[in-house]
Design an enzyme around this catalytic site. Structure first.
Site, mmCIF file in Angstrom:
data_model
loop_
_atom_site.group_PDB
_atom_site.id
_atom_site.type_symbol
_atom_site.label_atom_id
_atom_site.label_comp_id
_atom_site.label_asym_id
_atom_site.label_seq_id
_atom_site.Cartn_x
_atom_site.Cartn_y
_atom_site.Cartn_z
ATOM 1 N N HIS A 181 44.303 63.295 -64.274
ATOM 2 C CA HIS A 181 44.909 61.994 -64.622
ATOM 3 C C HIS A 181 45.042 61.133 -63.370
ATOM 4 O O HIS A 181 46.066 60.511 -63.119
ATOM 5 C CB HIS A 181 46.262 62.197 -65.313
ATOM 6 C CG HIS A 181 46.154 62.822 -66.666
ATOM 7 N ND1 HIS A 181 46.222 62.119 -67.837
ATOM 8 C CD2 HIS A 181 45.941 64.119 -67.030
ATOM 9 C CE1 HIS A 181 46.071 62.933 -68.867
ATOM 10 N NE2 HIS A 181 45.895 64.162 -68.393
HETATM 11 C C1 HEM Z 1 46.635 74.431 -68.474
HETATM 12 C C2 HEM Z 1 46.986 73.214 -68.869
HETATM 13 C C3 HEM Z 1 47.090 72.024 -67.947
HETATM 14 C C4 HEM Z 1 46.720 71.859 -66.646
HETATM 15 C C5 HEM Z 1 46.061 72.876 -65.711
HETATM 16 C C6 HEM Z 1 47.069 70.507 -66.268
HETATM 17 C C7 HEM Z 1 46.856 69.961 -65.006
HETATM 18 C C8 HEM Z 1 47.341 68.741 -64.591
HETATM 19 C C9 HEM Z 1 47.361 68.263 -63.224
HETATM 20 C C10 HEM Z 1 46.858 69.035 -61.993
HETATM 21 C C11 HEM Z 1 47.897 67.026 -63.222
HETATM 22 C C12 HEM Z 1 48.175 66.129 -62.026
HETATM 23 C C13 HEM Z 1 49.627 66.360 -61.624
HETATM 24 C C14 HEM Z 1 50.049 65.586 -60.387
HETATM 25 O O1 HEM Z 1 49.311 65.543 -59.390
HETATM 26 O O2 HEM Z 1 51.188 65.011 -60.391
HETATM 27 C C15 HEM Z 1 48.202 66.695 -64.594
HETATM 28 C C16 HEM Z 1 48.741 65.496 -65.002
HETATM 29 C C17 HEM Z 1 48.985 65.191 -66.329
HETATM 30 N N1 HEM Z 1 48.901 66.020 -67.408
HETATM 31 FE FE1 HEM Z 1 48.286 67.951 -67.376
HETATM 32 N N2 HEM Z 1 47.630 69.872 -67.341
HETATM 33 C C18 HEM Z 1 47.675 70.753 -68.388
HETATM 34 C C19 HEM Z 1 48.195 70.519 -69.640
HETATM 35 C C20 HEM Z 1 48.626 69.299 -70.093
HETATM 36 C C21 HEM Z 1 49.112 69.027 -71.431
HETATM 37 C C22 HEM Z 1 49.266 70.083 -72.541
HETATM 38 C C23 HEM Z 1 49.410 67.706 -71.471
HETATM 39 C C24 HEM Z 1 49.943 66.878 -72.617
HETATM 40 C C25 HEM Z 1 50.659 67.343 -73.605
HETATM 41 C C26 HEM Z 1 49.126 67.130 -70.173
HETATM 42 C C27 HEM Z 1 49.294 65.809 -69.822
HETATM 43 C C28 HEM Z 1 49.240 65.326 -68.532
HETATM 44 C C29 HEM Z 1 49.563 63.953 -68.178
HETATM 45 C C30 HEM Z 1 49.981 62.822 -69.115
HETATM 46 C C31 HEM Z 1 49.418 63.864 -66.784
HETATM 47 C C32 HEM Z 1 49.656 62.631 -65.904
HETATM 48 C C33 HEM Z 1 51.126 62.606 -65.486
HETATM 49 C C34 HEM Z 1 51.448 61.365 -64.668
HETATM 50 O O3 HEM Z 1 50.998 60.274 -65.024
HETATM 51 O O4 HEM Z 1 52.178 61.499 -63.679
HETATM 52 N N3 HEM Z 1 48.665 68.124 -69.349
HETATM 53 N N4 HEM Z 1 47.867 67.751 -65.408
#
Ligand code: HEM
Length: 262
Positions: free
Chosen positions: A85
């Site tokens: 993201h």
């Molecule tokens: C094994 C499952 C998942 C992994 C490995 C993963 C990994 C990541 C990582 C590495 C980031 C960046 C975090 C940062 O640098 O602050 C991220 C952001 C994000 N993830 Fe995931 N994620 C997973 C599951 C999910 C799920 C289930 C959702 C939604 C229900 C989700 C929604 C988001 C969103 C919306 C962001 C952006 C947050 C922001 O704008 O600060 N992710 N994710």
């Protein structure tokens, strides 16, 4: 008695300076060496304990650093941006609670009133400069700030199910769907092999394709995906899965809803 302290005599006659007997002096040196050996032994156990817990000694274990490396391997390294993201826009706003949620949850955010919040709209994937294509997964992160310094954070996406049932599935899918430099498309053999091994992803893709994306962030529904336990003031607990539904009527866009750019 401390580890390595063989005789337990630790008091008024420090043996290092005034050995009463050659045997005692020898024992004292041995004791000191054993002490150092024991300390080094404990340090080694500690370090290997950390190494074990961190997965350094188990190359087959999927750890957060290995997941982070996979994002960089697939999307490249973009310092200062999130690894997933990466492209996004922040916003501030407020959550106006009708108080109806208090029937199932005693959290302050569901009391009648207005709670300030910070949000971030994002596109899935680790490319901070990617094009705004409608089939790219959209994210919404919200930080609610109810009174008394509390915080409630939630991340949501615009698809009703997650394509993977385990972090390992996500990890492997990213590599299988990595776009090839020449075509910008993933290797069809790799994607087919992955989908053969992951029927749960095939099933999830069918569901995702049934709800094609809307035109943009403003008319997207965002799903929390996970279920959480809510407990009300009477102590009754229910599982809840939430979503954020736009006031705007969704304008659906016809695309082959892809999961390769999550
Ligand atoms: C094994 C499952 C998942 C992994 C490995 C993963 C990994 C990541 C990582 C590495 C980031 C960046 C975090 C940062 O640098 O602050 C991220 C952001 C994000 N993830 Fe995931 N994620 C997973 C599951 C999910 C799920 C289930 C959702 C939604 C229900 C989700 C929604 C988001 C969103 C919306 C962001 C952006 C947050 C922001 O704008 O600060 N992710 N994710």
């Amino acid at each position: 008695m401390e580890p390595g302290d063989l005789d337990g005599d630790r008091d008024d006659n420090p043996p290092e300076t005034t050995p009463a007997h050659p045997l005692r002096a020898a024992l004292t040196r041995r004791s000191a060496l054993l002490s150092m050996g024991a300390v080094a032994g404990f340090a080694a156990v500690d370090v290997s304990g950390f190494a074990y817990a961190g997965g350094w000694l188990r190359p087959d274990v999927l750890t957060p650093p290995r997941f982070a490396d996979r994002f960089e391997h697939v999307y490249g390294r973009h310092d200062g941006f999130r690894r997933n993201h990466a492209k996004g826009l922040s916003a501030t706003g407020s959550f106006v609670s009708s108080g109806a949620g208090a029937a199932i949850c005693k959290a302050a955010v569901f009391q009648p009133g207005t709670v300030p919040l910070v949000g971030r709209f994002s596109l899935g994937g680790g490319l901070p400069d990617q094009a705004d294509k409608p089939d790219t997964i959209r994210g919404l992160g919200l930080l609610f700030q109810p009174p008394n310094g509390q915080q409630w954070r939630t991340a949501m996406v615009n698809v009703p199910v997650f394509p993977d049932s385990t972090p390992r599935g996500f990890y492997e899918r990213m590599l299988a769907f990595k776009p090839l430099p020449g075509t910008g498309k993933p290797d069809p053999q790799k994607t087919a092999a992955f989908l053969d091994r992951h029927p749960e992803t095939v099933a999830a893709m069918k569901i995702i394709k049934q709800s094609p994306p809307s035109a943009g962030f403003a008319d997207s529904t965002f799903y929390g995906l996970n279920a959480f336990w809510f407990t009300n003031s009477a102590g009754a607990t229910v599982p809840v899965r939430w979503s954020v539904i736009p006031h705007a009527r969704a304008v659906v866009v016809e695309v082959a809803a892809g999961i390769d750019r999550w």
